[in-house]
Design a protein around this motif. Structure first.
Motif, PDB file in Angstrom:
ATOM      1  N   LEU A  22       6.834  -1.892  -5.865  1.00 55.09           N
ATOM      2  CA  LEU A  22       5.946  -2.913  -5.125  1.00 55.09           C
ATOM      3  C   LEU A  22       4.499  -3.440  -5.554  1.00 55.09           C
ATOM      4  CD1 LEU A  22       6.118  -5.264  -2.955  1.00 55.09           C
ATOM      5  CD2 LEU A  22       6.077  -3.627  -0.939  1.00 55.09           C
ATOM      6  N   ALA A  23       4.079  -1.936  -5.704  1.00 51.00           N
ATOM      7  CA  ALA A  23       2.259  -1.843  -5.629  1.00 51.00           C
ATOM      8  C   ALA A  23       2.367  -2.322  -7.447  1.00 51.00           C
ATOM      9  CB  ALA A  23       1.894   0.062  -5.937  1.00 51.00           C
ATOM     10  N   ARG A  24       3.189  -2.406  -8.275  1.00 48.10           N
ATOM     11  CA  ARG A  24       2.989  -2.214  -9.613  1.00 48.10           C
ATOM     12  C   ARG A  24       3.129  -4.623  -9.859  1.00 48.10           C
ATOM     13  NH1 ARG A  24       7.443  -1.221 -13.516  1.00 48.10           N
ATOM     14  NH2 ARG A  24       9.056  -2.254 -12.620  1.00 48.10           N
ATOM     15  N   ALA A  25       4.567  -4.529  -8.953  1.00 42.30           N
ATOM     16  CA  ALA A  25       3.713  -6.153  -8.135  1.00 42.30           C
ATOM     17  C   ALA A  25       3.388  -7.353  -8.000  1.00 42.30           C
ATOM     18  CB  ALA A  25       6.121  -6.413  -7.876  1.00 42.30           C
ATOM     19  N   SER A  26       2.833  -6.426  -6.674  1.00 43.37           N
ATOM     20  CA  SER A  26       2.057  -6.850  -6.609  1.00 43.37           C
ATOM     21  C   SER A  26       0.167  -6.798  -7.430  1.00 43.37           C
ATOM     22  CB  SER A  26       1.121  -6.237  -5.529  1.00 43.37           C
ATOM     23  OG  SER A  26       2.447  -6.273  -4.485  1.00 43.37           O
ATOM     24  N   ARG A  27       0.189  -5.846  -8.058  1.00 44.67           N
ATOM     25  CA  ARG A  27      -0.977  -6.417  -9.224  1.00 44.67           C
ATOM     26  C   ARG A  27      -0.336  -7.100 -10.216  1.00 44.67           C
ATOM     27  NH1 ARG A  27      -2.234  -3.907 -13.849  1.00 44.67           N
ATOM     28  NH2 ARG A  27      -4.555  -2.612 -14.341  1.00 44.67           N
ATOM     29  N   ASP A  28       0.390  -7.035 -10.600  1.00 44.12           N
ATOM     30  CA  ASP A  28       0.743  -8.041 -12.114  1.00 44.12           C
ATOM     31  C   ASP A  28       0.407  -9.170 -11.009  1.00 44.12           C
ATOM     32  OD1 ASP A  28       1.268  -5.346 -13.406  1.00 44.12           O
ATOM     33  OD2 ASP A  28       3.891  -6.365 -13.428  1.00 44.12           O
TER      34      ASP A  28
ATOM     35  N   SER B 210      -6.035 -16.815  -7.413  1.00 44.51           N
ATOM     36  CA  SER B 210      -7.550 -17.119  -7.322  1.00 44.51           C
ATOM     37  C   SER B 210      -8.070 -15.550  -6.889  1.00 44.51           C
ATOM     38  CB  SER B 210      -7.880 -17.377  -5.227  1.00 44.51           C
ATOM     39  OG  SER B 210      -6.627 -16.727  -4.402  1.00 44.51           O
ATOM     40  N   GLU B 211      -9.404 -15.960  -6.965  1.00 46.49           N
ATOM     41  CA  GLU B 211     -10.161 -14.515  -6.590  1.00 46.49           C
ATOM     42  C   GLU B 211      -9.876 -13.976  -4.942  1.00 46.49           C
ATOM     43  OE1 GLU B 211     -12.132 -12.187  -8.854  1.00 46.49           O
ATOM     44  OE2 GLU B 211     -11.533 -13.398 -10.232  1.00 46.49           O
ATOM     45  N   GLU B 212      -9.765 -14.749  -3.973  1.00 50.23           N
ATOM     46  CA  GLU B 212      -9.033 -14.191  -3.069  1.00 50.23           C
ATOM     47  C   GLU B 212      -8.202 -13.801  -2.877  1.00 50.23           C
ATOM     48  OE1 GLU B 212      -9.566 -16.056   2.348  1.00 50.23           O
ATOM     49  OE2 GLU B 212     -10.509 -17.213   0.224  1.00 50.23           O
ATOM     50  N   GLU B 213      -7.325 -14.480  -2.976  1.00 49.91           N
ATOM     51  CA  GLU B 213      -5.552 -13.354  -3.320  1.00 49.91           C
ATOM     52  C   GLU B 213      -5.812 -12.511  -3.796  1.00 49.91           C
ATOM     53  OE1 GLU B 213      -3.151 -17.822  -3.040  1.00 49.91           O
ATOM     54  OE2 GLU B 213      -4.095 -17.118  -4.732  1.00 49.91           O
ATOM     55  N   LYS B 214      -7.234 -12.446  -5.494  1.00 52.33           N
ATOM     56  CA  LYS B 214      -6.502 -11.336  -5.810  1.00 52.33           C
ATOM     57  C   LYS B 214      -6.975 -10.131  -5.250  1.00 52.33           C
ATOM     58  CE  LYS B 214      -8.138 -10.096 -10.692  1.00 52.33           C
ATOM     59  NZ  LYS B 214      -8.648 -10.655 -12.006  1.00 52.33           N
ATOM     60  N   LYS B 215      -7.988 -10.391  -4.994  1.00 53.34           N
ATOM     61  CA  LYS B 215      -8.108  -8.991  -4.086  1.00 53.34           C
ATOM     62  C   LYS B 215      -7.794  -8.677  -2.782  1.00 53.34           C
ATOM     63  CE  LYS B 215     -12.460  -7.556  -1.584  1.00 53.34           C
ATOM     64  NZ  LYS B 215     -14.273  -8.184  -0.728  1.00 53.34           N
TER      65      LYS B 215
ATOM     66  N   LEU C   5      -3.696  -9.148  -3.457  1.00 53.40           N
ATOM     67  CA  LEU C   5      -2.956  -8.419  -3.243  1.00 53.40           C
ATOM     68  C   LEU C   5      -3.287  -6.990  -3.777  1.00 53.40           C
ATOM     69  CD1 LEU C   5      -2.086 -11.622  -5.134  1.00 53.40           C
ATOM     70  CD2 LEU C   5      -0.327 -10.369  -3.741  1.00 53.40           C
ATOM     71  N   VAL C   6      -4.894  -6.651  -4.573  1.00 56.39           N
ATOM     72  CA  VAL C   6      -5.243  -5.519  -4.991  1.00 56.39           C
ATOM     73  C   VAL C   6      -5.216  -4.190  -4.071  1.00 56.39           C
ATOM     74  CG1 VAL C   6      -6.635  -3.826  -5.940  1.00 56.39           C
ATOM     75  CG2 VAL C   6      -6.857  -6.201  -7.030  1.00 56.39           C
ATOM     76  N   CYS C   7      -5.714  -5.064  -2.911  1.00 59.00           N
ATOM     77  CA  CYS C   7      -5.328  -3.834  -1.823  1.00 59.00           C
ATOM     78  C   CYS C   7      -4.803  -3.547  -1.623  1.00 59.00           C
ATOM     79  CB  CYS C   7      -6.520  -3.910  -0.405  1.00 59.00           C
ATOM     80  SG  CYS C   7      -8.208  -4.798  -0.708  1.00 59.00           S
ATOM     81  N   GLU C   8      -3.248  -4.754  -1.406  1.00 60.17           N
ATOM     82  CA  GLU C   8      -1.874  -4.311  -1.157  1.00 60.17           C
ATOM     83  C   GLU C   8      -1.404  -3.632  -1.714  1.00 60.17           C
ATOM     84  OE1 GLU C   8       1.570  -7.944  -1.226  1.00 60.17           O
ATOM     85  OE2 GLU C   8       0.099  -8.373   0.338  1.00 60.17           O
ATOM     86  N   ALA C   9      -1.737  -3.876  -3.192  1.00 60.68           N
ATOM     87  CA  ALA C   9      -1.287  -2.738  -3.895  1.00 60.68           C
ATOM     88  C   ALA C   9      -1.976  -1.160  -4.114  1.00 60.68           C
ATOM     89  CB  ALA C   9      -1.254  -3.391  -5.164  1.00 60.68           C
ATOM     90  N   LEU C  10      -2.795  -1.225  -3.410  1.00 65.31           N
ATOM     91  CA  LEU C  10      -3.085  -0.103  -2.984  1.00 65.31           C
ATOM     92  C   LEU C  10      -2.103   0.893  -2.307  1.00 65.31           C
ATOM     93  CD1 LEU C  10      -4.896   2.890  -3.690  1.00 65.31           C
ATOM     94  CD2 LEU C  10      -6.903   1.363  -2.335  1.00 65.31           C
ATOM     95  N   GLU C  11      -2.146   0.188  -1.134  1.00 65.08           N
ATOM     96  CA  GLU C  11      -1.561   0.744   0.220  1.00 65.08           C
ATOM     97  C   GLU C  11       0.014   1.551  -0.119  1.00 65.08           C
ATOM     98  OE1 GLU C  11      -2.522   0.937   2.852  1.00 65.08           O
ATOM     99  OE2 GLU C  11      -4.379   0.722   2.258  1.00 65.08           O
ATOM    100  N   TYR C  12       0.447   0.293  -1.454  1.00 57.18           N
ATOM    101  CA  TYR C  12       2.359   0.371  -1.489  1.00 57.18           C
ATOM    102  C   TYR C  12       2.163   1.793  -2.230  1.00 57.18           C
ATOM    103  CZ  TYR C  12       2.575  -4.527   0.026  1.00 57.18           C
ATOM    104  OH  TYR C  12       2.917  -5.556   0.617  1.00 57.18           O
ATOM    105  N   ALA C  13       1.010   2.046  -2.949  1.00 55.81           N
ATOM    106  CA  ALA C  13       0.504   2.739  -3.980  1.00 55.81           C
ATOM    107  C   ALA C  13       0.823   4.041  -3.344  1.00 55.81           C
ATOM    108  CB  ALA C  13       0.111   2.881  -5.109  1.00 55.81           C
ATOM    109  N   LYS C  14      -0.014   4.346  -2.566  1.00 51.34           N
ATOM    110  CA  LYS C  14      -0.595   5.617  -1.186  1.00 51.34           C
ATOM    111  C   LYS C  14       0.431   5.873  -0.246  1.00 51.34           C
ATOM    112  CE  LYS C  14      -3.967   6.700   1.930  1.00 51.34           C
ATOM    113  NZ  LYS C  14      -5.382   6.000   3.080  1.00 51.34           N
ATOM    114  N   ARG C  15       1.460   4.730  -0.060  1.00 54.20           N
ATOM    115  CA  ARG C  15       2.818   5.582   1.229  1.00 54.20           C
ATOM    116  C   ARG C  15       3.484   5.876  -0.380  1.00 54.20           C
ATOM    117  NH1 ARG C  15       4.429   0.210   3.306  1.00 54.20           N
ATOM    118  NH2 ARG C  15       6.451   1.298   3.756  1.00 54.20           N
ATOM    119  N   ALA C  16       3.722   5.096  -1.266  1.00 57.48           N
ATOM    120  CA  ALA C  16       4.594   6.158  -2.114  1.00 57.48           C
ATOM    121  C   ALA C  16       4.045   7.145  -2.391  1.00 57.48           C
ATOM    122  CB  ALA C  16       4.674   5.113  -4.038  1.00 57.48           C
TER     123      ALA C  16
ATOM    124  N   ASP D 297      -8.353  -0.134  -9.942  1.00 60.75           N
ATOM    125  CA  ASP D 297      -8.814  -2.001  -9.333  1.00 60.75           C
ATOM    126  C   ASP D 297      -9.356  -2.305  -8.282  1.00 60.75           C
ATOM    127  OD1 ASP D 297      -7.008  -2.651 -11.179  1.00 60.75           O
ATOM    128  OD2 ASP D 297      -5.226  -2.460 -10.289  1.00 60.75           O
ATOM    129  N   VAL D 298      -9.518  -1.795  -6.997  1.00 61.66           N
ATOM    130  CA  VAL D 298     -10.170  -2.277  -5.415  1.00 61.66           C
ATOM    131  C   VAL D 298     -11.631  -1.518  -6.471  1.00 61.66           C
ATOM    132  CG1 VAL D 298      -9.884  -0.770  -3.332  1.00 61.66           C
ATOM    133  CG2 VAL D 298      -8.180  -1.531  -4.258  1.00 61.66           C
TER     134      VAL D 298
END
Length: 317
Positions: free
Chosen positions: A124-130, A138-143, A145-156, A176-177
């Motif tokens: 899920l972290a990888r998919a969010s980043r992709d 958009s730049e706002e969405e990208k930011k 998603l990148v933060c969201e990806a970090l949270e998923y990776a951290k939990r993993a 990325d963050v």
């Protein structure tokens, strides 16, 4: 009925029922003869109330054990079903990833964002980043998603510290963050990122992507401009550093593990040879990058960059 049948054997006989005497024979040790005793049923059972209480306790214990077995079996069945369900989702996710179905993959995995499974979470972290990397994001969405990806990776990583992929994607997401936190934060995270890439390689030496990423780490610090080096010296007694030769070693090692696995590895082999002023080998790898089949938007971007660098060769001749 089975329980009733088992318990019936222990029930006291009704009044008026004749019980046959029990015969117990023992060898009388040094007496050298046998003694035979006749015992009545009431003498065996003793106090009837105590016997009934004992019987009730035994029955409840038996029922408790039967219930425990039923619930234990149900728990095992549920656990097995859950494992099979997760495996099914992972198979779907990997198929979508290999097919380049980025948005469908993200939609599938976000349904399980509360999962406790490390394999689901790093995917899920990888998919969010992709999704963040898509040109339409958009730049706002990208930011976000990148933060969201970090949270998923951290939990993993919290769920499974022995997962090489969790280490790999945690390091990628930290990097990325850092792009949104400024150069100082990015440099400060450098050793953390390197540590997790190295751990990923240690856990799975056959993962070409982790090896490739260590090459990128080396390449980044080899070409670091002077002003960033000054920031690094302010943050660390021994600031992170590397060379193009070290980067080249990782890129070649990744190719040896899995030839032509990633268009960017081909591109970076070409660019690193350019940095080392070896145009012949640079052209060889850049041509491979340009001719690499484009499955993703990134592949297309890499094809374009490789073609531009090759055109630069022609202009110089």
């Amino acid at each position: 009925m089975a329980l009733a049948a088992r318990l019936w054997r222990f029930l006291p006989l009704a009044h008026g029922t004749v019980r046959k005497p029990w015969l117990l024979t023992r060898v009388a040790g040094s007496w050298g003869r046998c003694c035979t005793w006749r015992l009545r049923g009431s003498e065996v059972m003793g106090n009837l109330g105590a016997f009934k209480r004992s019987l009730l306790f035994s029955a409840l214990s038996y029922l408790g054990f039967e219930a425990y077995q039923v619930f234990s079996q149900a728990a095992v069945v549920h656990a097995i079903a859950k494992v099979f369900r997760v495996e099914e989702i992972l198979e779907q996710a990997d198929y979508l990833y290999e097919s380049g179905e980025t948005e469908k993959l993200y939609q599938l995995l976000t349904q399980y964002k509360e999962s406790e499974d490390a394999e689901l979470l790093w995917r899920l972290a990888r998919a969010s980043r992709d999704i963040a990397q898509l040109s339409g994001t958009s730049e706002e969405e990208k930011k976000l998603l990148v933060c969201e990806a970090l949270e998923y990776a951290k939990r993993a990583l919290e769920k499974n510290e022995r997962s090489f992929a969790a280490h790999k994607w945690y390091a990628i997401c930290i990097s990325d963050v850092g792009d949104y936190e400024g150069i100082k934060a990015k440099i400060a995270n450098a050793y953390i990122i390197k540590e997790h890439f190295e751990k990923a390689i240690e856990l799975n030496p056959k993962d070409a992507t982790s090896i490739h990423l260590m090459g990128i780490w080396c390449y980044t610090f080899a070409e670091m401009p002077w002003y960033q080096r000054r920031i690094a010296k302010m943050l660390f007694a021994t600031p992170p550093s590397s060379t193009y030769e070290e980067a080249l070693g990782y890129f070649h090692r990744a190719e040896q593990v899995d030839p032509n696995f990633y268009s960017k590895n081909l591109l970076l082999l070409g660019k690193t040879y350019l940095k080392l002023h070896n145009k012949k080998l640079a052209a060889f790898w850049l041509m491979k990058a340009k001719d690499y089949p484009a499955h993703t938007e990134e592949d297309k971007q890499i094809q374009t960059e490789a073609a531009q660098l090759l055109t630069g060769f022609s202009d110089q001749k």
